[in-house]
Design an enzyme around this catalytic site. Structure first.
Site, short mmCIF file in Angstrom:
data_model
loop_
_atom_site.label_atom_id
_atom_site.label_comp_id
_atom_site.label_asym_id
_atom_site.label_seq_id
_atom_site.Cartn_x
_atom_site.Cartn_y
_atom_site.Cartn_z
N CYS A 107 63.33 48.04 71.37
CA CYS A 107 62.11 48.43 70.73
C CYS A 107 61.97 47.27 69.43
O CYS A 107 61.67 45.99 70.05
CB CYS A 107 62.09 49.73 69.55
SG CYS A 107 63.53 50.18 68.95
N SER A 108 62.25 47.30 68.24
CA SER A 108 61.81 46.05 67.77
C SER A 108 62.79 46.03 65.98
O SER A 108 62.38 45.78 64.95
CB SER A 108 60.44 45.82 66.87
OG SER A 108 60.19 47.26 66.28
#
Lengths: 225, 204
Positions: free
Chosen positions: B112-113
């Site tokens: 994801c991030s």
């Protein structure tokens, strides 16, 4: 067994474009999307693992064509309907929206600083004792899948499945996302940083001494055979 | 219980233009009494103006200047940055990793991030891009080349994939010629990217 978000090691994505440090949001709606997502999260209807899984469950065609914050806002819209916070009709803009019984949980402007400063730690007490010591050789699950729920959330990327590595550090005991994302409880267990030689993961590593480290839960790991 | 969606996903009920999509959701949630637009303004102001990579730069500069601080940071980064007021959302479990001649560290979240918000703010677009997430674990040197960075051939790369809630801060190497410089002057040499590992600290 895999989902579109699990892209580590994939070929074909092209070059990366650096950007200046003072450009926090590229447009106003990016900032708004982030803020709406954070504010809706504070209603307490889901945890971080549920919200990550909602984004991962976007159709691969949507995930690929959406920009970053479109994924966020679309995952949020799906979650709001799934948890009954809004109806499909309300989302479609049909009729007047009904006042929500959750309104007393609304984050007000004066609460923002406190909420952001408080955070949401993921460490929890656990009855599961650490099975590995720093330096132990471990092997990850052969198949990078959720063992509790078919097609469920997991944090073992496909590129690191079935790989042999070495325990670098123990982070303590943390919420298991594979359980938490499906509202099956925190199921906290030991979490380790495990280091893998690049040659264990890739057919053509760039350098003989390169390594990749992943944070992996104990149930993802087995002792070296 | 995993919910697989198709074209009847709830999100498809919103306008397709992303700016209108966000506006529609903000309006709906506001009318239902679930969000306060003033709180949204406050969140945005926090990450635009108050929480950002200068926090991380202060930590790194102090680690360069003070051996006891550096040792404590490497031992328990969460405690040390909390003392500076840099604890919070997406920075609850911090680990600092130090670059040396022998090893260069880089940070990513391939799934994801994940990113250390209290120390570096909101991640840049490239950190969240498919290209960075896909490539840096497999070809870190080619990624560094996109940033104009070339490592010595004897330096190994260690890439940290943030797969859990632990967040990583890279301590870049202190450049030569910075002896005698103070904290504020050193901070000017420490870019956001140097604390992710896609840049080196600047020369004075």
């Amino acid at each position: 067994m895999t989902r579109v978000h699990d892209m580590g090691g994939r070929y074909g994505d092209g070059t990366i474009t650096p950007e200046p440090e003072d450009e926090v949001f590229h447009t106003d709606w990016h900032a708004r999307a982030l803020a709406v997502t954070l504010a809706a999260g504070s209603l307490g209807k889901w945890n971080i693992d549920v919200s990550r899984h909602a984004r991962e469950c976007l159709a691969p065609t949507d995930y690929a064509r959406f920009s970053y914050y479109e994924k966020w806002i679309s995952g949020l819209a799906n979650l709001l309907v799934e948890t009954g916070v809004v109806t499909r009709e309300e989302l479609a803009g049909q009729g007047d929206p009904a006042p929500s019984p959750l309104a007393d949980k609304k984050m007000t402007a004066d609460q923002v600083a406190g909420v952001l400063a408080k955070g949401g730690p993921a460490d929890r007490p656990s009855n599961t004792a650490p099975q590995f010591d720093v330096g132990d050789v471990v092997v990850t699950r052969k198949i990078a899948a959720n063992a509790l729920v078919d097609g469920g959330h997991t944090r073992l990327p496909v590129y690191a499945a079935g790989a042999r590595g070495r325990v670098l550090r123990l982070h303590g005991t943390h919420v298991l996302p594979d359980s938490s994302a499906h509202r099956l409880g925190d199921a906290a267990e030991p979490l380790y940083a495990v280091v893998f030689p690049a040659s264990e993961l890739w057919s053509h590593p760039e350098h003989p001494r390169d390594e990749v480290v992943l944070d992996l839960w104990q149930s993802y790991l087995e002792p070296e055979a | 219980m995993p919910h697989d969606h198709s074209h009847d996903d709830p999100h498809a009920l919103l306008p397709s233009d992303p700016a209108l999509r966000v506006k529609a959701l903000e309006t709906l949630l506001t009318r239902k009494g679930l969000i306060d637009p003033a709180a949204l303004d406050e969140i945005i102001d926090t990450y635009e103006n108050r929480i950002g990579p200068r926090n991380g730069a202060r930590v790194v500069a102090r680690a360069w200047l003070d051996p006891a601080f550096r040792a404590a940071l490497l031992e328990d980064a969460t405690a040390v940055v909390s003392d500076l007021g840099f604890y919070g959302r997406q920075g609850e479990h911090m680990v600092a990793v130090e670059n040396t001649e022998a090893q260069h560290n880089m940070v990513v979240c391939t799934l994801c991030s994940c990113y250390p918000w209290p120390l570096l703010g909101i991640p840049p677009g490239w950190y969240k891009s498919d290209a960075y997430r896909a490539r840096v674990v497999r070809e870190p040197r080619k990624v560094l080349a996109d940033f104009g960075v070339t490592l010595p051939s004897e330096t190994a790369v260690r890439v940290w994939d943030s797969t859990a809630e632990v967040r990583y801060l890279v301590i870049p190497q202190r450049p030569a010629g910075t002896e005698g410089m103070g904290e504020e002057a050193l901070m000017a040499l420490i870019s956001r990217d140097s604390m992710i590992g896609t840049a080196l600290a600047s020369a004075p």
